[in-house]
Design an enzyme around this catalytic site. Structure first.
Site, PDB file in Angstrom:
ATOM      1  N   ARG A 103       0.599  -1.240   0.025  1.00 48.18           N
ATOM      2  CA  ARG A 103      -0.016  -0.133  -0.188  1.00 48.18           C
ATOM      3  C   ARG A 103       1.029   1.537  -0.427  1.00 48.18           C
ATOM      4  O   ARG A 103       1.472   0.933   0.554  1.00 48.18           O
ATOM      5  CB  ARG A 103      -0.733  -0.065   1.096  1.00 48.18           C
ATOM      6  CG  ARG A 103      -2.056  -0.019   1.694  1.00 48.18           C
ATOM      7  CD  ARG A 103      -2.887   0.806   1.993  1.00 48.18           C
ATOM      8  NE  ARG A 103      -2.324   1.339   3.548  1.00 48.18           N
ATOM      9  CZ  ARG A 103      -3.464   1.375   4.655  1.00 48.18           C
ATOM     10  NH1 ARG A 103      -4.624   1.297   4.469  1.00 48.18           N
ATOM     11  NH2 ARG A 103      -2.745   1.994   5.555  1.00 48.18           N
ATOM     12  N   THR A 107      -0.745   8.077  -0.469  1.00 47.33           N
ATOM     13  CA  THR A 107      -2.125   7.778  -1.492  1.00 47.33           C
ATOM     14  C   THR A 107      -3.050   7.036  -1.203  1.00 47.33           C
ATOM     15  O   THR A 107      -4.561   6.344  -1.843  1.00 47.33           O
ATOM     16  CB  THR A 107      -2.185   7.026  -2.969  1.00 47.33           C
ATOM     17  OG1 THR A 107      -1.112   6.547  -3.000  1.00 47.33           O
ATOM     18  CG2 THR A 107      -1.294   8.296  -3.934  1.00 47.33           C
ATOM     19  N   ASP A 202     -18.539  -5.025  20.421  1.00 46.31           N
ATOM     20  CA  ASP A 202     -18.866  -6.274  19.499  1.00 46.31           C
ATOM     21  C   ASP A 202     -19.598  -4.590  18.620  1.00 46.31           C
ATOM     22  O   ASP A 202     -20.575  -4.695  17.436  1.00 46.31           O
ATOM     23  CB  ASP A 202     -19.841  -6.768  19.526  1.00 46.31           C
ATOM     24  CG  ASP A 202     -21.491  -6.114  20.898  1.00 46.31           C
ATOM     25  OD1 ASP A 202     -21.319  -5.031  20.810  1.00 46.31           O
ATOM     26  OD2 ASP A 202     -22.070  -6.818  21.033  1.00 46.31           O
ATOM     27  N   ASP A 205     -20.018  -5.725  14.713  1.00 52.84           N
ATOM     28  CA  ASP A 205     -21.461  -7.203  14.404  1.00 52.84           C
ATOM     29  C   ASP A 205     -22.210  -6.123  14.369  1.00 52.84           C
ATOM     30  O   ASP A 205     -23.092  -6.523  13.873  1.00 52.84           O
ATOM     31  CB  ASP A 205     -20.671  -8.104  15.160  1.00 52.84           C
ATOM     32  CG  ASP A 205     -19.775  -9.416  15.749  1.00 52.84           C
ATOM     33  OD1 ASP A 205     -18.490  -8.611  14.043  1.00 52.84           O
ATOM     34  OD2 ASP A 205     -19.442  -9.385  16.879  1.00 52.84           O
TER      35      ASP A 205
HETATM   36  C1  PRP Z   1      -1.416  -4.572   4.240  1.00 51.64           C
HETATM   37  C2  PRP Z   1      -2.248  -5.439   4.488  1.00 51.64           C
HETATM   38  C3  PRP Z   1      -2.923  -5.299   3.689  1.00 51.64           C
HETATM   39  C4  PRP Z   1      -2.633  -4.276   3.236  1.00 51.64           C
HETATM   40  C5  PRP Z   1      -4.340  -3.862   3.448  1.00 51.64           C
HETATM   41  O1  PRP Z   1      -0.483  -4.343   3.424  1.00 51.64           O
HETATM   42  O2  PRP Z   1      -1.564  -6.885   4.581  1.00 51.64           O
HETATM   43  O3  PRP Z   1      -2.501  -6.012   2.414  1.00 51.64           O
HETATM   44  O4  PRP Z   1      -2.167  -3.560   4.271  1.00 51.64           O
HETATM   45  O5  PRP Z   1      -4.681  -2.180   2.950  1.00 51.64           O
HETATM   46  P1  PRP Z   1      -5.586  -2.298   1.984  1.00 51.64           P
HETATM   47  O6  PRP Z   1      -7.003  -2.812   2.896  1.00 51.64           O
HETATM   48  O7  PRP Z   1      -5.642  -0.142   2.546  1.00 51.64           O
HETATM   49  O8  PRP Z   1      -4.876  -1.981   0.964  1.00 51.64           O
HETATM   50  P2  PRP Z   1       1.259  -3.826   3.811  1.00 51.64           P
HETATM   51  O9  PRP Z   1       0.938  -2.495   2.078  1.00 51.64           O
HETATM   52  O10 PRP Z   1       1.698  -3.120   5.165  1.00 51.64           O
HETATM   53  O11 PRP Z   1       2.504  -4.778   3.209  1.00 51.64           O
HETATM   54  P3  PRP Z   1       3.501  -5.792   3.856  1.00 51.64           P
HETATM   55  O12 PRP Z   1       2.429  -7.515   4.222  1.00 51.64           O
HETATM   56  O13 PRP Z   1       4.515  -5.928   3.288  1.00 51.64           O
HETATM   57  O14 PRP Z   1       3.823  -4.889   5.638  1.00 51.64           O
HETATM   58  N1  URA Z   2      -1.881  -2.055   7.138  1.00 52.73           N
HETATM   59  C1  URA Z   2      -1.618  -2.403   9.207  1.00 52.73           C
HETATM   60  O1  URA Z   2      -1.273  -2.584   9.133  1.00 52.73           O
HETATM   61  N2  URA Z   2      -2.847  -2.201   9.503  1.00 52.73           N
HETATM   62  C2  URA Z   2      -4.053  -1.468   8.753  1.00 52.73           C
HETATM   63  O2  URA Z   2      -5.021  -1.344   9.736  1.00 52.73           O
HETATM   64  C3  URA Z   2      -2.911  -1.407   7.481  1.00 52.73           C
HETATM   65  C4  URA Z   2      -2.422  -1.099   6.912  1.00 52.73           C
END
Ligand code: PRP
Ligand code: URA
Length: 211
Positions: A103, A107, A202, A205
């Site tokens: 991510r 952005t 919750d 939920d």
């Molecule tokens: C985290 C998580 C998801 C994503 C969720 O990964 O494991 O893949 O962010 O965020 P989103 O729903 O807003 O897209 P991250 O990009 O931090 O990469 P990583 O697993 O390599 O730490």
């Molecule tokens: N990555 C995280 O570790 N937490 C979040 O909430 C989103 C992305």
């Protein structure tokens, strides 16, 4: 899109310990593994099977085996890797593909940096695994990858999910395919940085009419 919140006291208990900032890394890893195995049980409820005959000591029994082509499990790197063992424990015959998504923290858009998926996923059941469903950008990108390769049956397994992300996945997928999202917990909301904020009790939920 179908949402399934695995509502079970053991899952709530384990998620609570997982969230605790004082939980050690070894315990955290163990809990992720246990939670995934519990979620995998729900997520594989509709895994495709076919009849199989076996010879028992008394007679022939007609049972069941996982149908061909075997399911494909795709951890979304990096965090999804921590869920792979728990998932393959229940589906040891599955094939494994990989998707590297990160991510952009400014952005909040998903950027692809690795893609090791079979070219043709026609007729394959696909299980996407990623612990966090925040904005949903990563999951939508991953679902689109597998749909473009012909998959029509996709199950996403996540530990925590934000309501905003769930709705984004729902609207992005529309009626293009049969997509299910299995989560341990629906949290409260996303903060300004797009991080998932835990609910009070919750709350998630209640939002989904589960309590
Ligand atoms: C985290 C998580 C998801 C994503 C969720 O990964 O494991 O893949 O962010 O965020 P989103 O729903 O807003 O897209 P991250 O990009 O931090 O990469 P990583 O697993 O390599 O730490
Ligand atoms: N990555 C995280 O570790 N937490 C979040 O909430 C989103 C992305």
């Amino acid at each position: 899109m179908q949402l399934h919140v695995a509502d079970h006291p053991l899952i709530r208990h384990k998620v609570t310990v997982l969230r605790d900032k004082n939980t050690s890394s070894p315990t955290f890893r163990l809990l992720v593994d246990e939670l995934v195995t519990l979620l995998a049980y729900e997520a594989t409820r509709h895994v495709r099977v076919e009849p199989r005959e076996v010879e028992t000591p008394l007679t022939t029994a007609v049972g069941t085996r996982i149908a061909d082509p075997v399911p494909l499990i795709v951890p979304i790197l990096r965090a999804g890797l921590g869920m792979l063992d728990g998932m393959t424990r229940l589906l040891p015959s599955a094939e494994v593909g990989f998707l590297g998504l990160m991510r952009d923290e400014t952005t909040l858009e998903a950027i692809t940096y690795a893609n090791r998926l079979p070219d043709d996923l026609t007729g394959r059941q696909v299980f996407l695994i990623d612990p966090m469903l925040a904005t949903g950008g990563s999951l939508v990108a991953a679902i689109n990858y597998v749909l473009q390769r012909g998959a029509t049956d996709v199950t996403c397994v996540c530990l925590l999910a934000a309501p905003e992300g769930i709705e984004n996945v729902r609207s992005a997928i529309g009626d293009r395919a049969d997509v299910s999202v299995v989560v341990a917990c629906v949290d409260s909301h996303l903060n300004e940085q797009g991080y998932i904020v835990p609910g009070l009790g919750d709350a998630g939920d209640r939002l989904y009419g589960l309590v």
